[in-house]
Design an enzyme around this catalytic site. Sequence first.
Site, mmCIF file in Angstrom:
data_model
loop_
_atom_site.group_PDB
_atom_site.id
_atom_site.type_symbol
_atom_site.label_atom_id
_atom_site.label_comp_id
_atom_site.label_asym_id
_atom_site.label_seq_id
_atom_site.Cartn_x
_atom_site.Cartn_y
_atom_site.Cartn_z
ATOM 1 N N SER A 1 0.852 -1.189 0.000
ATOM 2 C CA SER A 1 0.000 0.000 0.000
ATOM 3 C C SER A 1 0.890 1.242 0.000
ATOM 4 O O SER A 1 1.816 1.354 0.809
ATOM 5 C CB SER A 1 -0.891 0.012 1.241
ATOM 6 O OG SER A 1 -1.693 -1.146 1.293
ATOM 7 N N ASP B 1 -8.451 -2.946 2.491
ATOM 8 C CA ASP B 1 -7.182 -3.226 1.809
ATOM 9 C C ASP B 1 -6.443 -4.165 2.755
ATOM 10 O O ASP B 1 -5.698 -3.735 3.627
ATOM 11 C CB ASP B 1 -6.414 -1.922 1.592
ATOM 12 C CG ASP B 1 -5.092 -2.125 0.857
ATOM 13 O OD1 ASP B 1 -4.807 -3.271 0.464
ATOM 14 O OD2 ASP B 1 -4.347 -1.146 0.688
ATOM 15 N N CYS C 1 -7.447 -1.541 6.929
ATOM 16 C CA CYS C 1 -6.250 -2.027 6.247
ATOM 17 C C CYS C 1 -5.414 -2.834 7.228
ATOM 18 O O CYS C 1 -5.192 -2.403 8.365
ATOM 19 C CB CYS C 1 -5.418 -0.866 5.693
ATOM 20 S SG CYS C 1 -3.948 -1.419 4.785
ATOM 21 N N TRP D 1 -4.700 -8.245 3.782
ATOM 22 C CA TRP D 1 -3.890 -9.362 3.303
ATOM 23 C C TRP D 1 -3.913 -10.463 4.355
ATOM 24 O O TRP D 1 -4.195 -10.229 5.529
ATOM 25 C CB TRP D 1 -2.446 -8.908 3.046
ATOM 26 C CG TRP D 1 -1.791 -8.264 4.219
ATOM 27 C CD1 TRP D 1 -1.136 -8.871 5.257
ATOM 28 C CD2 TRP D 1 -1.720 -6.848 4.505
ATOM 29 N NE1 TRP D 1 -0.661 -7.936 6.152
ATOM 30 C CE2 TRP D 1 -1.010 -6.693 5.719
ATOM 31 C CE3 TRP D 1 -2.182 -5.715 3.852
ATOM 32 C CZ2 TRP D 1 -0.760 -5.446 6.287
ATOM 33 C CZ3 TRP D 1 -1.929 -4.471 4.413
ATOM 34 C CH2 TRP D 1 -1.223 -4.351 5.619
#
Length: 695
Positions: A453, A692, A647, A694
């Site tokens: 990012s 966003d 995020c 992971w």
Amino acid sequence: MAQLDTLDLIVLAILLAGTVAYFTKGTYWGIPKDPYAGSYSLANGAKAGKTRNILEKMDESEKNCIVFYGSQTGTAEDYASRLSKEGSQRFGLKTMVADLEDYDYENLDTFPEDKLAIFVLATYGEGEPTDNAVDFYEFVTGQDVSFSNGGAADEKPLESLKFVAFGLGNNTYEHYNSMVRRVNDALVKLGASRIGKAGEGDDGAGTMEEDFLAWKEPMWAELSEKLGLEEREAVYEPVLSITEREDLDADADEVYLGEPSKHHLEGSQKGPYDSHNPYIAPIVESREVFTVKDRNCLHMEIDVKGSNLTYTTGDHIAVWPTNAGKEVDRFINILGLAEKRHKVISVKGLDSTAKVPFPTPTTYDAAIRYHMEICGAVSRQFVSSLAPFAPNENSKAEMTKLGNDKDYFSDKVSSQYLNIAQVLERVDSSQWTNIPFSILIEGIHKIQPRYYSISSSSLVQKDKISITAVVEEIRIPGSDNIVKGVTTNYLLALKQKQHGDPHPDPHGLTYSITGPRNKYDGIHVPVHVRHSNFKLPSDPSKPIIMVGPGSGVAPFRGFIQERAAQAQAGENVGQTILFYGCRRASEDYLYKEEWEHYKQILGDKFTLITAFSRDGPKKVYVQQRLQENAALVNQLLEKEKSNFYVCGDAANMARAVNDVLGKIISEHRGVSPEKGEEIVKAMRASNQYQEDVWS
């Protein structure tokens, strides 16, 4: 008037030519989609201007089974390749692997009944197709899909199509494996017949490989029954040929030594820069942002001025890594390649559909260092495929056991995070000189760019991209094995080099920092930009709530940087609330001084709410702080339609935040918990809630 008519005709001719070139994706004119694909593919022995008609390609190459892949990181492509080889070697199918973006699909209604299509489809982001699968996905799921014979959906135009499907997903995302599910439903609705179950692999649970292995055996059994296939003993049949070149030295002009494209080989950089063609960008600043000795977090400023690379706040930057010298040496030594590591090799496909994964001619060292994911996770299937090439019967037996016994493999390999060279070393420390290099290229992923990012605002610094990356290191309990993240440790080495650090990595990792042929003057890194939908509202007066613990705060640094600049320019900026967490305020509190600076600019429009999990007396996380501020959060979401952003870690934090938000809405709006969850889902669907994350 005659002159005007002539001019009109000229303009119309130009527009028509451009339209034809666009809708034929350039193939009518022999122009490849990727401006560098021509020189790259020609270097690999392929022909320019290849057909986009898949049936024509299958007929030309005498194939009866095609394995399509939709892949973002290379895993789906790897599974497609494995299915293709297995279909050929075990069942005598004439297989080929195909990138979904390389073909058109209007003629699927004429797909022969005696041929088979296999789809291996990864789900990307929030239920989206991977970049290379977008056109295919939109075509088969479209409302007005139309085929070459004009068949509409209710006429079952794909009745002759037999297909197999496997999906790669992550259960920490709401739209788990949505690609394979939606494509399966669309194909069946159009009349196609699926053979076997549509398999689903789960990266979120860490079971992707075992899910794949468990799915494919019953699939092959049903496929054999339906198509009358006879299984035979699988014997390795190379897809690629490796030729050692006596006529070329490693320093010859035409030998690729890690350059990603022909322009790089020739010493020039030409855009556009993308996932096929990185920009070699200077790192103009690098610094450590943790204050502890045993952990690292890097802040880097990457200069893209003059490259025509552009980004908008919230986008991602891709970093192209290089394998550590220690692991390159380990791989080369265990395979007995040390004496010829710089020997030039040519790699060619053994039929017209075989894809060479990197430029050729090259050297063993360059292929291993720059192109092969030698530090990646190892699959049982790959270990099993290497057993016949073991140096002795004991090693062969051990490799066979590892390949066949799921629990044994987990205990000896997976739980230890061993890479393939480490597996070979532990099975037998003598050299494995019988392993064909072709099986290693075919069985080891191509090294992929890693995405980070962007932690800066394009409004504030359009020519300089910031990244914030925690350097990855896993210490295995009860073992001396320490797993080092490939890309973040490469970035750490660049930072150390830039600062003349007298204390290099204690575990002996070294990197070719100056790049192929020492062309990276100064401190450079290959990059490209990937655009994201993770965006600030277009109206800066709209409130935003951000949840970003650890390095998940990266894009929010860019968001707040941008809002501070807008406020200084006299714009009305809405409430800007950041929930940030880390271990300890004194150790890993990222950008503490910057938040104080932005607070001075934004005043009461900026609120920072922190959670330090190890400062005691109890552990506190961002989701708890969210609950403590429930009334404020609900008011901003309900009354002012604030955007909500998350995020960071998908498996734990992001899921917990999602659950807490549902409870907040339920409690403060007087609705049932189920209704609260529905409202959160509706927020996601409308992009009011953006992630966003992971795994």
